[in-house]
Design a protein around this motif. Structure first.
Motif, mmCIF file in Angstrom:
data_model
loop_
_atom_site.group_PDB
_atom_site.id
_atom_site.type_symbol
_atom_site.label_atom_id
_atom_site.label_comp_id
_atom_site.label_asym_id
_atom_site.label_seq_id
_atom_site.Cartn_x
_atom_site.Cartn_y
_atom_site.Cartn_z
ATOM 1 N N ILE A 9 0.854 -1.186 0.000
ATOM 2 C CA ILE A 9 0.000 0.000 0.000
ATOM 3 C C ILE A 9 0.893 1.241 0.000
ATOM 4 C CG2 ILE A 9 -1.708 1.333 1.315
ATOM 5 C CD1 ILE A 9 -2.656 -1.324 2.510
ATOM 6 N N SER A 42 -8.005 -0.492 0.494
ATOM 7 C CA SER A 42 -7.127 0.358 1.304
ATOM 8 C C SER A 42 -6.695 1.628 0.591
ATOM 9 C CB SER A 42 -5.866 -0.416 1.702
ATOM 10 O OG SER A 42 -6.197 -1.671 2.209
ATOM 11 N N ARG A 281 -23.567 8.266 8.072
ATOM 12 C CA ARG A 281 -23.384 8.474 9.499
ATOM 13 C C ARG A 281 -24.364 9.490 10.074
ATOM 14 N NH1 ARG A 281 -16.869 8.868 9.856
ATOM 15 N NH2 ARG A 281 -16.413 7.421 8.144
ATOM 16 N N TYR B 254 -12.175 -11.219 17.061
ATOM 17 C CA TYR B 254 -13.349 -10.352 16.985
ATOM 18 C C TYR B 254 -14.015 -10.205 18.346
ATOM 19 C CZ TYR B 254 -13.445 -9.895 11.901
ATOM 20 O OH TYR B 254 -13.163 -9.576 10.611
ATOM 21 N N GLN B 257 -12.363 -7.715 20.333
ATOM 22 C CA GLN B 257 -12.720 -6.349 19.933
ATOM 23 C C GLN B 257 -14.050 -5.920 20.514
ATOM 24 O OE1 GLN B 257 -12.324 -5.383 15.708
ATOM 25 N NE2 GLN B 257 -10.506 -4.417 16.536
ATOM 26 N N THR B 330 -15.641 7.402 13.433
ATOM 27 C CA THR B 330 -14.330 7.416 12.786
ATOM 28 C C THR B 330 -13.400 6.386 13.441
ATOM 29 O OG1 THR B 330 -14.598 9.759 12.308
ATOM 30 C CG2 THR B 330 -12.380 8.875 12.157
ATOM 31 N N THR B 332 -14.070 3.638 15.095
ATOM 32 C CA THR B 332 -14.414 2.252 14.797
ATOM 33 C C THR B 332 -13.911 1.854 13.410
ATOM 34 O OG1 THR B 332 -16.381 2.494 16.162
ATOM 35 C CG2 THR B 332 -16.335 0.616 14.676
ATOM 36 N N LEU B 333 -14.096 2.756 12.452
ATOM 37 C CA LEU B 333 -13.649 2.480 11.091
ATOM 38 C C LEU B 333 -12.130 2.306 11.033
ATOM 39 C CD1 LEU B 333 -14.973 2.370 8.229
ATOM 40 C CD2 LEU B 333 -14.189 4.710 7.920
ATOM 41 N N ILE B 334 -11.407 3.169 11.718
ATOM 42 C CA ILE B 334 -9.951 3.127 11.678
ATOM 43 C C ILE B 334 -9.415 1.909 12.446
ATOM 44 C CG2 ILE B 334 -7.817 4.378 12.217
ATOM 45 C CD1 ILE B 334 -9.394 5.827 10.133
ATOM 46 N N ARG B 336 -10.859 -0.950 12.821
ATOM 47 C CA ARG B 336 -11.026 -2.125 11.974
ATOM 48 C C ARG B 336 -9.978 -2.143 10.869
ATOM 49 N NH1 ARG B 336 -15.922 -3.346 7.859
ATOM 50 N NH2 ARG B 336 -14.965 -1.526 6.914
ATOM 51 N N GLY B 337 -9.754 -0.976 10.251
ATOM 52 C CA GLY B 337 -8.753 -0.896 9.188
ATOM 53 C C GLY B 337 -7.370 -1.287 9.681
ATOM 54 N N LEU B 340 -7.129 -5.053 10.159
ATOM 55 C CA LEU B 340 -7.057 -5.800 8.896
ATOM 56 C C LEU B 340 -5.839 -5.401 8.072
ATOM 57 C CD1 LEU B 340 -10.838 -5.633 7.891
ATOM 58 C CD2 LEU B 340 -9.636 -7.537 8.975
ATOM 59 N N GLY B 341 -4.995 -4.526 8.615
ATOM 60 C CA GLY B 341 -3.795 -4.121 7.881
ATOM 61 C C GLY B 341 -4.087 -3.152 6.752
ATOM 62 N N GLN B 342 -5.275 -2.513 6.782
ATOM 63 C CA GLN B 342 -5.623 -1.622 5.666
ATOM 64 C C GLN B 342 -5.259 -0.177 5.930
ATOM 65 O OE1 GLN B 342 -9.848 -2.631 5.083
ATOM 66 N NE2 GLN B 342 -9.168 -3.636 3.225
ATOM 67 N N VAL B 343 -5.014 0.156 7.186
ATOM 68 C CA VAL B 343 -4.620 1.526 7.507
ATOM 69 C C VAL B 343 -3.125 1.542 7.780
ATOM 70 C CG1 VAL B 343 -4.819 3.386 9.201
ATOM 71 C CG2 VAL B 343 -6.869 2.187 8.416
#
Lengths: 445, 445
Positions: A9, A42, A281, B254, B257, B330, B332-334, B336-337, B340-343
């Motif tokens: 990424i 991502s 939201r 999960y 979390q 915001t 919660t979204l971050i 999770r990211g 999952l290694g997306q952020v």
């Protein structure tokens, strides 16, 4: 070996030269579909689209299938119409079912037309079930033989092709009804003329098409089998639910819980367009606003008191938040118990008593602590006693609400993971404010 | 077929005659271990113990292994010491590893003594890895052959015994290093004299013992294999991680979390003793109390203002809660990211910009709505403008905190799912109160 996702990424976002499809292709060619799907999710939208264009058409379908709906819809939206026939050229019923919610109707028609006759039947069969039912997610790659088949036929079938995550042959009678399952490993080594029926597994669980996905998936996960048969109401074999699908359905269940606690759904895109994200939201903020105004209205009933004893205004957040935290602990425990089938009307009373006791113990301890702090802070014994009582009362009320609320919501078929916390905090806010300001009015004026 | 769990819980809790071990045994005999474990977790402690006694000794180990730590520890605690030798008689390294945290040291010794020499080696090997590392959870039921083995030997191995969720033979060199994997399905039908090496899978991912469990488990789940090989730093084959273990590890991730968001851990028992449960939760209440007092302290700085404009006290909860909700979305979204290694640091800036825009849009909309409501409620234009600005400011600040906080916590190796929300609410509370009361002091006095 796959390059770790964060590194890739990093590379793709920082190196603008990789907009070049050829370079991207080289980087991604060796990666699996989930890896590419996760990568696309991502990336900011413009970069995501640039890379999407570079992915070979024959992989696009598999990548789309692995993505969450929201990020996927952006890609679907921006893919030129003339590409779809190529993308759908190898589509199967299961892929189309997975994409169903994300595709506009005209593309569903294009995809459906690409299915062969058998796959069209599978598709229509599956759409008779809702997406919270097992029948919707059935796999049709099966090893099936008639009830009177011998080991020889079993071996022949196995040598031809074994689908992944398939460790049993299903035996069906003449009407296609599921009769029994034989583990592949029992077929090897058995004499060729032996009827398969003599090797069948005892007690293999069967799932019904109408069964709920999460509990069925947990059943697959703990069964020790790679997949379980799924049958319809007349016991006709529909297909099987394999452990990968089961695990994915369970992951989705948990993600739904995590995201629901903040009023979002599990498909929320990291980089959805601002308008869409704000709209998603806003509803939650709006609902919350109503409850906040409701709490304010109750506070407003005590304006005269607040004017005379400003310390009450200063300490209000303490009362509200202790109740909110205590309540959300109980709520979280009960919501999980409900989801796992562990909380029922039978143990509800015992749970209520236990949570009341826990609330009582923590209520007394923290009420005393807070009362003493308030006394020293404002040098006011009565204020200390007022907040002490209000905290005790609110923490106990929080325990009651934390047990009752999710159970009631569940009975009303409302997801307690989604709406539980907002209702709970409303209750604890209002109970807390009214108790605190009410007691204050009685004893401090 | 298994009786649905809720019905059985109902039956056992309401019907006191089922305290009779014989009756329980009959009911439970046909059920799998997870079913019994879940049932025990769902029962109040006394009833749980009564049923536990009725379970045959040779099943007790398997049931314990499937339970969560907290409810399990209660049973372990109350099992007479002289029963343990019988319970542990068939124990394997994996079972002991699973129970490790729940067993007092003296019972670990009893269990270890029951392991055979090979299992003791496995146990010691696994304990060199932490329980967040794959090496800890490795399965040793493997199909392994030397690198030069032929199909004939492969078939012989398969006919003898295939462990569940195992679809590959691993080939190792003379030093026990992992070299390649062959799918069982490719072995059937292949000529007997063919070297297995010619049938090996390309690109089968290997896991390292030190790899983190959640990402490795996701890799197993999406690999299409029933299990992946796990090797140590020198590429020696340690065992494999199969899809059931992987799925369970993901479920635990999960659950952690979900429970962490309320300051509890995933092993929390529905019916833990009141003292224990109260203690578990007290810490979280205490931390929260500190943050609530901090917010109160800031409000206290504005006592003079509050005394003159009580409407500010009435509207305080609205400002705080809108910021809290926006921020937690915001966050919660971050979170999770990140999980999952997306952020990553690469897309962090893009994310920040997007969340700021979303916060800006919702901030403006809700600030106006709230400003207008406040104006009409208190017939005060300036008050309306003050709350309007405070809301806008707080929602934007919430977006910034929601993105930065989890990333910073993650870098500090603190679980953002656990501590993120409490810190975030503290930030939004304080920012909200200070902005609102500060602006009020400036414009309303």
């Amino acid at each position: 070996m796959a390059e770790p996702l964060p590194d890739l990424i990093e590379e793709l976002v920082s190196d603008t030269s990789s907009d070049d499809p050829a370079a991207i292709l080289t980087t991604l060619a060796g990666q699996d579909d989930v890896y590419i799907a996760t990568l696309l999710e991502s990336l900011p939208v413009e970069r995501r689209l640039a890379i999407w264009e570079g992915i070979p058409r024959d992989r696009k379908l598999d990548v789309l299938v692995e993505m969450r709906s929201d990020p996927r819809e952006i890609l679907i939206d921006r893919t030129p119409h003339n590409e779809w026939a190529a993308i759908f050229s190898d589509i199967e019923a299961e892929d189309l079912l997975e994409l169903l919610d994300s595709l506009p109707n005209r593309l569903v028609d294009v995809a459906y037309a690409e299915l062969d006759a058998q796959q069209q039947v599978f598709f229509r069969e599956a759409t008779q079930f809702g997406d919270a039912e097992v029948g919707h997610w059935v796999s049709h790659e099966l090893l099936v033989l008639p009830l009177n088949a011998k080991v020889r036929e079993g071996l022949r079938l196995i040598r031809r092709n074994v689908p992944s995550h398939c460790d049993t042959i299903f035996l069906v009678n003449r009407s296609g009804q599921f009769s029994a399952a034989v583990r592949l490993t029992r077929v090897f080594g058995a004499p060729e003329h032996l009827p398969l029926v003599e090797l069948t597994e005892e007690n293999i669980p069967t799932l019904k098409g109408r069964d709920e996905t999460t509990s069925s998936s947990l059943q697959v996960q703990r069964s020790g089998y790679a997949s379980l048969p799924v049958v319809d109401d007349s016991n006709k074999l529909l297909g099987r639910l394999d452990i990968t699908s089961a695990s994915e359905l369970i992951n989705e269940f948990y993600e739904r819980q995590v995201m629901a606690s903040a009023g979002m759904d599990e498909d929320e895109d990291l980089f959805s367009p601002v308008a869409k994200s704000a709209k998603n939201r806003a509803l939650w903020l709006g609902i919350n606003l109503l409850t906040a105004f409701l709490a304010s209205w109750f506070i407003g009933r005590f304006e005269a008191t607040l004017q005379q004893v400003v310390a009450l205004a200063v300490l209000m957040p303490v009362v509200a938040s202790m109740g909110g935290i205590a309540g959300s602990q109980t709520l979280t425990l009960i919501v999980r118990g409900l989801a796992l089938g562990q909380v029922t009307s039978a143990n509800f009373r015992a749970l209520m008593i236990k949570e009341l006791k826990v609330g009582g113990v923590n209520g007394v301890i923290w009420a005393l602590v807070i009362g003493i702090v308030a006394y020293f802070w404002f040098s006011d014994v009565v204020l200390g006693m007022v907040i002490c009582l209000a905290i005790l009362f609110n923490i106990v009320a929080a325990a009651v609400a934390g047990v009752f609320l999710p159970v009631i919501l569940d009975k009303m078929k409302i997801d307690p993971a989604l709406s539980g916390s907002v209702i709970l905090t409303t209750v604890t806010d209002i109970v807390g404010f009214v108790a605190f300001l009410g007691l204050g009015t009685l004893f401090l004026l």
